[in-house]
Design a protein around this motif. Structure first.
Motif, mmCIF file in Angstrom:
data_model
loop_
_atom_site.group_PDB
_atom_site.id
_atom_site.type_symbol
_atom_site.label_atom_id
_atom_site.label_comp_id
_atom_site.label_asym_id
_atom_site.label_seq_id
_atom_site.Cartn_x
_atom_site.Cartn_y
_atom_site.Cartn_z
ATOM 1 N N ARG A 107 1.138 12.053 -9.651
ATOM 2 C CA ARG A 107 0.465 13.338 -9.498
ATOM 3 C C ARG A 107 1.448 14.500 -9.621
ATOM 4 N NH1 ARG A 107 -1.311 14.200 -4.715
ATOM 5 N NH2 ARG A 107 -0.552 12.307 -3.663
ATOM 6 N N ASP B 93 1.733 6.779 -6.765
ATOM 7 C CA ASP B 93 0.660 7.752 -6.998
ATOM 8 C C ASP B 93 1.167 9.173 -6.774
ATOM 9 O OD1 ASP B 93 -2.262 8.548 -7.265
ATOM 10 O OD2 ASP B 93 -1.859 9.235 -5.223
ATOM 11 N N PHE B 94 1.995 9.366 -5.738
ATOM 12 C CA PHE B 94 2.556 10.686 -5.453
ATOM 13 C C PHE B 94 3.388 11.186 -6.621
ATOM 14 C CE2 PHE B 94 6.200 13.182 -3.900
ATOM 15 C CZ PHE B 94 5.535 14.245 -3.300
ATOM 16 N N PRO C 26 1.007 17.953 -4.966
ATOM 17 C CA PRO C 26 1.524 16.908 -4.076
ATOM 18 C C PRO C 26 2.684 17.368 -3.190
ATOM 19 C CG PRO C 26 1.945 16.390 -6.389
ATOM 20 C CD PRO C 26 1.019 17.536 -6.378
ATOM 21 N N LYS D 55 0.837 -1.201 0.000
ATOM 22 C CA LYS D 55 0.000 0.000 0.000
ATOM 23 C C LYS D 55 0.873 1.253 0.000
ATOM 24 C CE LYS D 55 -3.547 2.493 2.611
ATOM 25 N NZ LYS D 55 -4.415 2.490 3.824
ATOM 26 N N GLU D 56 1.927 1.268 0.808
ATOM 27 C CA GLU D 56 2.809 2.429 0.862
ATOM 28 C C GLU D 56 3.523 2.637 -0.482
ATOM 29 O OE1 GLU D 56 4.044 2.542 5.595
ATOM 30 O OE2 GLU D 56 5.135 1.232 4.214
ATOM 31 N N TRP D 57 3.945 1.537 -1.107
ATOM 32 C CA TRP D 57 4.616 1.673 -2.395
ATOM 33 C C TRP D 57 3.655 2.185 -3.453
ATOM 34 C CZ3 TRP D 57 9.168 2.730 -3.586
ATOM 35 C CH2 TRP D 57 9.677 2.550 -4.870
ATOM 36 N N GLY D 58 2.426 1.746 -3.397
ATOM 37 C CA GLY D 58 1.414 2.260 -4.310
ATOM 38 C C GLY D 58 1.175 3.744 -4.097
ATOM 39 N N GLN D 59 1.194 4.178 -2.838
ATOM 40 C CA GLN D 59 1.031 5.602 -2.539
ATOM 41 C C GLN D 59 2.211 6.404 -3.074
ATOM 42 O OE1 GLN D 59 0.540 5.143 1.712
ATOM 43 N NE2 GLN D 59 -1.635 5.687 1.595
#
Length: 287
Positions: free
Chosen positions: A59, A55-56, A199, A48-52
């Protein structure tokens, strides 16, 4: 190789670049893989953190256009820009001016102006007169040095952030005279926050950092056979000198933006109200 795991995957990724014919590129990519994998092993991010993180970065790229460079903001606020600058512009001379960050608001090929001209078209604010000389490391004046200047207004806003303006303002290009002299009129800049609607602003907020930069004027000096100098002159006494969000302040670049009474300015112009003044002399390094 098959059956890769956390112990052997880094060596295999590096091996895949073994046939890279560009020596410098090969060095860069191998080091990138080594340090990136080392970071992952150290922090052990969840999926989940790597996906965030992805995403960061996505963006961040989506916020970039011809007037906004979010990746420069990211580099600046992580101190990377200043580290790259420090490595590439080491100053061993007492007469050479120190460099600092370019920032995200530079626009190439600004309008040319005569020495002593005003660059505050369409902008209200406290008058500011700036002048100085450009010399080589031996102190000899340099003629025809191209000087790009740009800055925010008294509310901390650049012209590219003002769609109502018809053209460039608070930015221009000057050339030094035979004595290396330059001068221009502007308005006094103020501290301002970097753009926080993307971001990078979100990153600063959730990590408890403020987004402010101290008041300053940007300069880029260019001359044949000399290193291009990108720097800023900061207002002494500004509350953000010791916490600039992009880490760009150096003592040698801080000047008193002196408050002068109404009357005759150094260039002979008469003002009916007080104004600010600073003089900054630049020293260029031979290329």
């Amino acid at each position: 190789m098959r059956n890769l795991n956390e112990e052997n995957i880094t060596a295999e990724v590096i091996q895949r670049f073994a046939d890279c014919s560009d020596t410098r590129l090969k060095t860069l990519i191998n080091s990138l893989v080594t340090h990136l994998h080392g970071f992952i092993r150290e922090v052990e991010p969840t999926e989940k953190e790597w996906g965030q993180a992805i995403d960061f970065l996505t963006r961040t790229g989506q916020m970039c256009d011809d007037k906004r460079q979010e990746f420069i903001l990211l580099s600046d606020t992580l101190g990377v820009t200043m580290l790259v600058d420090a490595i590439n512009h080491r100053v061993n001379s007492k007469t050479a001016t120190e460099s600092t960050v370019l920032g995200p608001f530079y626009v190439a090929d600004p309008p040319e102006a005569e020495i002593g001209a005003g660059i505050d078209d369409g902008i209200d604010g406290e008058p500011l007169f700036v002048e100085g000389r450009v010399c080589d490391e031996a102190g000899q004046p340099l003629a025809d040095v191209v000087i790009d200047v740009w800055q925010s207004d008294g509310e901390g806003v650049y012209d590219v952030q003002k769609p109502e303006l018809d053209g460039a303002s608070l930015r221009a290009r000057f050339r030094t005279d035979a004595q290396g002299h330059y001068a221009f009129w502007s308005v006094t800049p103020s501290p301002y926050p970097i753009p926080t609607d993307g971001p990078v602003g979100q990153m600063l907020e959730i990590t408890g950092r403020h987004p402010f930069r101290p008041a300053h004027v940007h300069f880029m000096l260019m001359a044949p056979e000399y290193e291009t100098l990108v720097t800023q002159v900061f207002a002494d006494g500004d509350p953000y000198l010791d916490s600039d969000t992009v880490f760009g302040v150096k003592d040698s670049l801080v000047k008193d933006f002196e408050l002068k009474p109404a009357g005759q300015a150094p260039d002979g112009r008469r003002l009916d109200k007080p104004y600010r003044y600073f003089r900054y002399d630049f020293g260029l390094k031979a290329a």
